[in-house]
Design a protein around this motif. Structure first.
Motif, PDB file in Angstrom:
ATOM      1  N   GLY A  47       0.811  -1.237  -0.066  1.00 33.23           N
ATOM      2  CA  GLY A  47       0.046   0.004   0.012  1.00 33.23           C
ATOM      3  C   GLY A  47       0.652   1.109  -0.052  1.00 33.23           C
ATOM      4  N   ALA A  48       2.068   1.349   0.104  1.00 33.28           N
ATOM      5  CA  ALA A  48       2.970   2.394   0.248  1.00 33.28           C
ATOM      6  C   ALA A  48       3.194   2.973  -1.252  1.00 33.28           C
ATOM      7  CB  ALA A  48       4.316   1.979   0.916  1.00 33.28           C
ATOM      8  N   GLU A  49       3.228   2.132  -2.296  1.00 33.17           N
ATOM      9  CA  GLU A  49       3.462   2.529  -3.578  1.00 33.17           C
ATOM     10  C   GLU A  49       4.458   3.623  -3.808  1.00 33.17           C
ATOM     11  OE1 GLU A  49       1.611   0.271  -4.337  1.00 33.17           O
ATOM     12  OE2 GLU A  49      -0.141   0.048  -3.280  1.00 33.17           O
ATOM     13  N   ILE A  50       4.016   4.614  -4.194  1.00 38.35           N
ATOM     14  CA  ILE A  50       5.126   5.884  -4.189  1.00 38.35           C
ATOM     15  C   ILE A  50       4.443   7.115  -3.274  1.00 38.35           C
ATOM     16  CG2 ILE A  50       5.923   7.795  -5.590  1.00 38.35           C
ATOM     17  CD1 ILE A  50       7.921   5.605  -5.900  1.00 38.35           C
ATOM     18  N   PHE A  51       4.957   7.656  -2.352  1.00 39.88           N
ATOM     19  CA  PHE A  51       4.500   8.512  -1.463  1.00 39.88           C
ATOM     20  C   PHE A  51       4.242   9.866  -1.959  1.00 39.88           C
ATOM     21  CE2 PHE A  51       6.717   5.917   2.299  1.00 39.88           C
ATOM     22  CZ  PHE A  51       5.539   5.488   2.350  1.00 39.88           C
ATOM     23  N   TYR A 104       8.026   0.605  -7.824  1.00 41.20           N
ATOM     24  CA  TYR A 104       8.935   1.312  -8.597  1.00 41.20           C
ATOM     25  C   TYR A 104       8.773   0.957 -10.028  1.00 41.20           C
ATOM     26  CZ  TYR A 104      12.126  -2.282  -9.321  1.00 41.20           C
ATOM     27  OH  TYR A 104      12.369  -3.805  -9.743  1.00 41.20           O
ATOM     28  N   GLY A 105       9.281   1.714 -11.206  1.00 42.15           N
ATOM     29  CA  GLY A 105       9.519   1.397 -12.607  1.00 42.15           C
ATOM     30  C   GLY A 105       8.150   1.631 -13.063  1.00 42.15           C
ATOM     31  N   HIS A 106       7.557   2.801 -12.779  1.00 45.85           N
ATOM     32  CA  HIS A 106       6.508   3.362 -13.682  1.00 45.85           C
ATOM     33  C   HIS A 106       6.630   4.683 -14.008  1.00 45.85           C
ATOM     34  CE1 HIS A 106       4.662   4.563  -9.679  1.00 45.85           C
ATOM     35  NE2 HIS A 106       5.380   3.358  -9.301  1.00 45.85           N
ATOM     36  N   ILE A 107       5.973   5.456 -13.585  1.00 42.78           N
ATOM     37  CA  ILE A 107       5.968   7.017 -13.759  1.00 42.78           C
ATOM     38  C   ILE A 107       6.776   7.967 -12.837  1.00 42.78           C
ATOM     39  CG2 ILE A 107       3.961   6.960 -15.340  1.00 42.78           C
ATOM     40  CD1 ILE A 107       2.436   8.421 -12.927  1.00 42.78           C
ATOM     41  N   GLU A 108       7.294   7.161 -11.986  1.00 41.59           N
ATOM     42  CA  GLU A 108       7.890   8.291 -10.715  1.00 41.59           C
ATOM     43  C   GLU A 108       9.299   8.324 -11.226  1.00 41.59           C
ATOM     44  OE1 GLU A 108       8.232   4.916 -11.044  1.00 41.59           O
ATOM     45  OE2 GLU A 108      10.041   4.205 -10.234  1.00 41.59           O
ATOM     46  N   SER A 109      10.065   9.419 -10.697  1.00 42.86           N
ATOM     47  CA  SER A 109      11.128   9.942 -11.046  1.00 42.86           C
ATOM     48  C   SER A 109      12.195   9.424  -9.948  1.00 42.86           C
ATOM     49  CB  SER A 109      11.159  11.305 -11.229  1.00 42.86           C
ATOM     50  OG  SER A 109      10.992  11.899  -9.850  1.00 42.86           O
ATOM     51  N   PHE A 110      13.513   9.672 -10.337  1.00 41.29           N
ATOM     52  CA  PHE A 110      14.530   9.228  -9.243  1.00 41.29           C
ATOM     53  C   PHE A 110      14.161  10.081  -7.745  1.00 41.29           C
ATOM     54  CE2 PHE A 110      17.822   7.985 -12.797  1.00 41.29           C
ATOM     55  CZ  PHE A 110      17.506   6.991 -12.953  1.00 41.29           C
ATOM     56  N   GLU A 111      13.948  11.455  -8.228  1.00 41.28           N
ATOM     57  CA  GLU A 111      13.802  11.936  -7.020  1.00 41.28           C
ATOM     58  C   GLU A 111      12.519  11.441  -6.122  1.00 41.28           C
ATOM     59  OE1 GLU A 111      14.062  13.148  -9.877  1.00 41.28           O
ATOM     60  OE2 GLU A 111      15.865  14.992  -9.753  1.00 41.28           O
ATOM     61  N   ASP A 112      11.432  11.250  -6.920  1.00 40.35           N
ATOM     62  CA  ASP A 112      10.215  10.514  -6.022  1.00 40.35           C
ATOM     63  C   ASP A 112      10.817   9.241  -5.298  1.00 40.35           C
ATOM     64  OD1 ASP A 112       8.488  12.411  -7.134  1.00 40.35           O
ATOM     65  OD2 ASP A 112       8.269  11.087  -9.178  1.00 40.35           O
ATOM     66  N   ARG A 113      11.593   8.628  -5.961  1.00 42.07           N
ATOM     67  CA  ARG A 113      12.117   7.160  -5.247  1.00 42.07           C
ATOM     68  C   ARG A 113      12.876   7.541  -4.051  1.00 42.07           C
ATOM     69  NH1 ARG A 113      14.873   3.521  -9.942  1.00 42.07           N
ATOM     70  NH2 ARG A 113      12.868   3.213 -11.203  1.00 42.07           N
ATOM     71  N   ILE A 114      13.758   8.732  -4.209  1.00 43.27           N
ATOM     72  CA  ILE A 114      14.489   9.245  -2.903  1.00 43.27           C
ATOM     73  C   ILE A 114      13.430   9.856  -1.944  1.00 43.27           C
ATOM     74  CG2 ILE A 114      16.190  10.635  -2.054  1.00 43.27           C
ATOM     75  CD1 ILE A 114      17.556  10.345  -5.084  1.00 43.27           C
ATOM     76  N   ASP A 115      12.645  10.466  -2.124  1.00 41.07           N
ATOM     77  CA  ASP A 115      11.544  11.086  -1.389  1.00 41.07           C
ATOM     78  C   ASP A 115      11.066   9.850  -0.663  1.00 41.07           C
ATOM     79  OD1 ASP A 115       9.505  13.079  -0.516  1.00 41.07           O
ATOM     80  OD2 ASP A 115       8.341  11.501  -1.301  1.00 41.07           O
ATOM     81  N   HIS A 116      10.608   8.902  -1.407  1.00 37.45           N
ATOM     82  CA  HIS A 116       9.906   7.705  -0.516  1.00 37.45           C
ATOM     83  C   HIS A 116      10.757   7.113   0.475  1.00 37.45           C
ATOM     84  CE1 HIS A 116       6.754   4.459  -1.212  1.00 37.45           C
ATOM     85  NE2 HIS A 116       7.775   3.745  -0.689  1.00 37.45           N
ATOM     86  N   ARG A 123      13.501   8.277   1.820  1.00 39.95           N
ATOM     87  CA  ARG A 123      13.816   9.323   2.759  1.00 39.95           C
ATOM     88  C   ARG A 123      12.910   9.089   4.009  1.00 39.95           C
ATOM     89  NH1 ARG A 123      12.987  13.640   0.798  1.00 39.95           N
ATOM     90  NH2 ARG A 123      11.140  14.182   2.056  1.00 39.95           N
ATOM     91  N   ARG A 124      11.301   9.301   3.649  1.00 40.53           N
ATOM     92  CA  ARG A 124      10.464   9.194   4.563  1.00 40.53           C
ATOM     93  C   ARG A 124      10.526   7.854   5.398  1.00 40.53           C
ATOM     94  NH1 ARG A 124       5.213  12.343   2.425  1.00 40.53           N
ATOM     95  NH2 ARG A 124       6.003  13.074   0.566  1.00 40.53           N
ATOM     96  N   LEU A 125      10.831   6.803   4.715  1.00 42.78           N
ATOM     97  CA  LEU A 125      10.792   5.536   5.570  1.00 42.78           C
ATOM     98  C   LEU A 125      12.180   5.457   6.413  1.00 42.78           C
ATOM     99  CD1 LEU A 125       9.969   3.020   2.549  1.00 42.78           C
ATOM    100  CD2 LEU A 125       8.459   3.545   4.656  1.00 42.78           C
TER     101      LEU A 125
END
Ligand code: V47
Ligand code: SF4
Length: 373
Positions: A182-186, A224-236, A238-240
């Motif tokens: 359920g976390a998907e991309i934050f 991961y691996g859809h429409i998210e950017s590298f920055e979105d992955r890092i944001d995700h 970072r929150r974790l």
């Protein structure tokens, strides 16, 4: 020191930091995503994995129960759910039917049941409390890892109870830990496009925080691996990492590769194998406070999961016994995911690692590192 020569000064500084066991910043993580070769990030991630776990790779013996695929939500990437409005294609299991599934494993050495499904308005807190009680009274030693934060958010709101009260009731009924789904991309801009109507990042994190504070461990995922950017992955991540610094309640991070079959995002291309391996490695480097990194073989395919064991991964989940449909319906090559213990052990040995059967909390159940076992 890494064996890599001719690195840019930025990469070389980051590599030295990682080798010294230091935490990398978001900016450094972005440099790794933009510039780090699969060889470099793989070598660094492997160094961390071996520092922590030596040659060990963990797996467990588990099975899934999916109570329903009827869901009030409409995540764009989901090939599995059937809208509540058109229920004719969906399934809904009764408590008796689910208990029957548990009984199929009587006398078999499984240690965990993973329960997760769609969000069905009639399957409420009372229903699931009764289910957990029924499973626990039948087999008290079976670890129940159940329901994502998405299911909890809906279930507790509907019952008009706080997260704490809802979790308290389910723990009393037998809940042992929480899976990472359920976390998907934050990042809100992406979440809005792929799963607008379910719990947001803050809600997901608040449920896991409360669980940790109540002594309930959990996992975390990232789709991961859809429409998210590298920055979105890092944001995700970072929150974790921030939440983990505060609670230490996460066991494992599980990147989930987006699969594009039969869903509303079928036009989005899937990530390549090199991108998958770079992601695993960079996650291992960035999430320095997560003890375990899991590659989920039903999603990634067993050969790629085997390869990931050289890119920072120390866990490949479990036997599963063909009891989940989420990934096969979304196009994974694993159409009937099941591996016997012998096959899992063989798969890990082929990757020149030492197989260790664990329970959900990473206690050793069986050490298969010597061929005699
Ligand atoms: O949240 C759904 C994902 C997740 C697709 O905690 C998809 O041990 C890829 O979280 N392509 C649920 N992914 C499963 C989950 C999980 C799995 C294994 C172990 C654990 C654990 C947790 O499945 C959802 C979503 O991110 N998912 N559809 C798809 N098309
Ligand atoms: Fe429902 Fe989960 Fe599918 Fe979203 S991913 S539609 S919440 S079953």
């Amino acid at each position: 020191m890494t064996p890599y020569r001719n690195l840019s000064s930025d990469l070389s500084r980051i590599a030295n930091k990682v080798s010294a066991g230091e935490r990398i910043s978001d900016e450094e993580c972005l440099t790794l995503f933009n510039e780090g070769s699969v060889g470099l990030v793989g070598a660094l991630a492997n160094e961390i994995k071996e520092r922590w776990h030596g040659n060990k790779v963990y797996f467990n013996r588990n099975f899934h129960i999916e109570p329903t695929n009827v869901c009030v939500f409409s995540c764009q990437f989901c090939a599995y759910s059937r809208l509540y409005a058109n229920r004719e294609e969906g399934w809904e299991l009764s408590i008796e039917q689910m208990l029957h599934l548990v009984k199929r494993y009587d006398g078999k050495p499984v240690t965990e049941v993973h329960i997760v499904g769609g969000v069905h308005p009639k399957m409420d807190l009372a229903f699931f409390s009764e289910l957990l009680q029924a499973i626990k009274s039948h087999r008290p030693s079976l670890h129940i890892k159940a329901f994502t934060a998405v299911e909890y958010d809906y279930m507790f709101r509907k019952a008009k109870v706080s997260v704490q009260e809802g979790l308290r009731r389910l723990m009393e009924a037998g809940l042992d830990s929480i899976p990472g789904g359920g976390a998907e991309i934050f990042a809100p801009a992406i979440r809005q496009q792929i799963c607008a109507d379910k719990v947001d990042a803050e809600g997901w994190l608040a449920i896991h925080r409360t669980a940790h504070e109540m002594g309930l461990p959990s996992n975390a995922t990232m789709l991961y691996g859809h429409i998210e950017s590298f920055e979105d992955r890092i944001d995700h991540m970072r929150r974790l990492r921030e939440l983990q610094d505060q609670t230490r309640g996460f066991n494992t991070f599980i990147p989930l590769k987006f699969r594009n079959k039969d869903n509303d995002m079928s036009h989005v291309k899937e990530s390549t194998l090199i991108e998958d391996m770079r992601l695993y490695a960079i996650a291992r480097i960035y999430l320095d406070n997560f003890s375990h990194l899991k590659s989920y073989w039903p999603m990634l395919g067993r050969q790629n999961a085997q390869l990931s064991l050289s890119f920072g991964v120390d866990d490949i989940d479990g036997t599963i016994d063909d009891s989940t449909k989420i990934y096969s319906m979304a196009g994974s090559e694993e159409q009937h995911p099941t591996l016997s213990t012998e096959q899992l052990v063989h798969l890990i040995r082929q990757a020149k690692r030492d197989p260790i059967e664990r329970d959900t909390l990473y206690n050793v159940v069986n050490d298969f590192s010597t061929p005699a076992n």
